[in-house]
Design an enzyme around this catalytic site. Structure first.
Site, PDB file in Angstrom:
ATOM      1  N   ASP A 158      32.712  64.737  84.607  1.00 50.22           N
ATOM      2  CA  ASP A 158      31.410  64.089  84.678  1.00 50.22           C
ATOM      3  C   ASP A 158      31.711  62.594  84.513  1.00 50.22           C
ATOM      4  O   ASP A 158      32.796  62.221  84.040  1.00 50.22           O
ATOM      5  CB  ASP A 158      30.541  64.617  83.524  1.00 50.22           C
ATOM      6  CG  ASP A 158      29.212  63.896  83.435  1.00 50.22           C
ATOM      7  OD1 ASP A 158      28.580  63.679  84.484  1.00 50.22           O
ATOM      8  OD2 ASP A 158      28.807  63.536  82.302  1.00 50.22           O
TER       9      ASP A 158
ATOM     10  N   ASP B 167      29.002  59.686  83.646  1.00 51.29           N
ATOM     11  CA  ASP B 167      28.213  59.012  82.609  1.00 51.29           C
ATOM     12  C   ASP B 167      28.422  59.684  81.242  1.00 51.29           C
ATOM     13  O   ASP B 167      28.124  60.861  81.081  1.00 51.29           O
ATOM     14  CB  ASP B 167      26.720  59.052  82.980  1.00 51.29           C
ATOM     15  CG  ASP B 167      26.436  58.335  84.291  1.00 51.29           C
ATOM     16  OD1 ASP B 167      26.879  57.187  84.437  1.00 51.29           O
ATOM     17  OD2 ASP B 167      25.771  58.923  85.170  1.00 51.29           O
TER      18      ASP B 167
HETATM   19  C1  BG6 Z   1      23.469  61.367  85.069  1.00 54.30           C
HETATM   20  C2  BG6 Z   1      22.943  60.507  83.944  1.00 54.30           C
HETATM   21  O1  BG6 Z   1      24.858  61.320  85.086  1.00 54.30           O
HETATM   22  O2  BG6 Z   1      22.972  60.901  86.327  1.00 54.30           O
HETATM   23  C3  BG6 Z   1      21.413  60.456  83.990  1.00 54.30           C
HETATM   24  O3  BG6 Z   1      23.370  61.027  82.698  1.00 54.30           O
HETATM   25  C4  BG6 Z   1      20.944  59.992  85.360  1.00 54.30           C
HETATM   26  O4  BG6 Z   1      20.938  59.600  82.986  1.00 54.30           O
HETATM   27  C5  BG6 Z   1      21.552  60.898  86.438  1.00 54.30           C
HETATM   28  O5  BG6 Z   1      19.535  60.014  85.456  1.00 54.30           O
HETATM   29  C6  BG6 Z   1      21.169  60.436  87.850  1.00 54.30           C
HETATM   30  O6  BG6 Z   1      21.736  59.178  88.088  1.00 54.30           O
HETATM   31  P1  BG6 Z   1      21.345  58.161  89.214  1.00 54.30           P
HETATM   32  O7  BG6 Z   1      22.339  57.041  89.028  1.00 54.30           O
HETATM   33  O8  BG6 Z   1      21.554  58.867  90.540  1.00 54.30           O
HETATM   34  O9  BG6 Z   1      19.934  57.765  89.018  1.00 54.30           O
HETATM   35 MG    MG Z   2      27.185  62.787  81.311  1.00 53.19          MG
END
Ligand code: BG6
Ligand code: MG
Length: 214
Positions: free
Chosen positions: A8, A10
């Site tokens: 993963d 984030d």
């Molecule tokens: C996840 C994050 O990895 O991705 C979330 O933890 C986020 O907080 C989700 O909403 C979607 O991300 P993005 O960048 O496509 O808006």
């Molecule tokens: Mg994560």
């Protein structure tokens, strides 16, 4: 035998929850909803679309906006988020991540990113990690988000390895559920009590001891 590790992004490779929170908070203010850091915890690993609905529900206004209006709100949030992450460099990579990628590369183990974020390719490039990554799953290419196994299964499929030969690394409960549903070994990053469904939990990516698994 382990042939691929699917990470993963984030909260595992870098910290973006502050930027996501700031962007969601600004968007929530526009529609008159207040969110705090405790509420933000519940958004970790959750898709953009589901996060917006959770925020509207939190403010008691779910159903107020049409699909088209919600798309616009999500667009605004993402534009602000992109601005906030535009300063990311290799300095934003968590300690130990590059060493771990090198350890895996030397052993011929494939590395994929299995993130819910559509901004993952931008961040990987900005943090100068492209050279280590064999494949980044596009969440739009799979039917179901986490906790469904689709994102992890897609990575295994494209890399040409069996799910049972993969390890998944995640910091969110939904992500650990997705890894286990995919039939992979799950490494949790964070609190062992929260990520109780993981096979093993470490406090950070720097603490992962791959020599016990690979
Ligand atoms: C996840 C994050 O990895 O991705 C979330 O933890 C986020 O907080 C989700 O909403 C979607 O991300 P993005 O960048 O496509 O808006
Ligand atoms: Mg994560």
């Amino acid at each position: 035998m382990i042939k691929a590790v699917i990470f993963d992004l984030d909260g595992v490779i870098t910290e973006t929850s502050i930027q996501h929170f700031q962007a969601w908070k600004a968007m929530a203010n526009m529609v008159g909803v207040e969110i705090d850091t405790t509420f933000n915890e519940s958004l970790k690993g959750v898709s953009r679309e589901k996060s917006l609905k959770a925020i509207l529900k939190h403010g008691g206004i779910l159903g107020k906006y049409s699909e088209e209006e919600m798309e616009k709100l999500n667009f605004c949030k993402n534009e602000y988020y992109k601005q906030l992450i535009s300063q990311f460099t290799s300095a934003n990579v968590f300690e130990g991540a590059v060493e771990l990628f090198e350890y895996l590369k030397v052993r011929g183990i494939k590395i994929a990113i299995g993130s819910t974020s559509r901004n993952a390719p931008t961040l990987i490039k900005a943090m100068a990690l492209e050279q280590y990554i064999d494949y980044i799953v596009n969440p739009d290419d799979v039917k179901n988000g986490k906790p469904a196994p689709d994102i992890f299964l897609k990575a295994a499929d494209v890399l040409g390895v069996r799910p049972s030969d993969c390890i998944g690394v995640e910091d969110a409960i939904a992500g650990i559920k997705a890894i286990k549903a995919a039939g992979m070994y799950a490494i949790g990053i964070g609190d062992g009590e929260v990520l109780e469904e993981a096979d093993i939990v470490y406090k950070s990516i720097a603490e992962i001891d791959f020599s016990i698994i690979i």
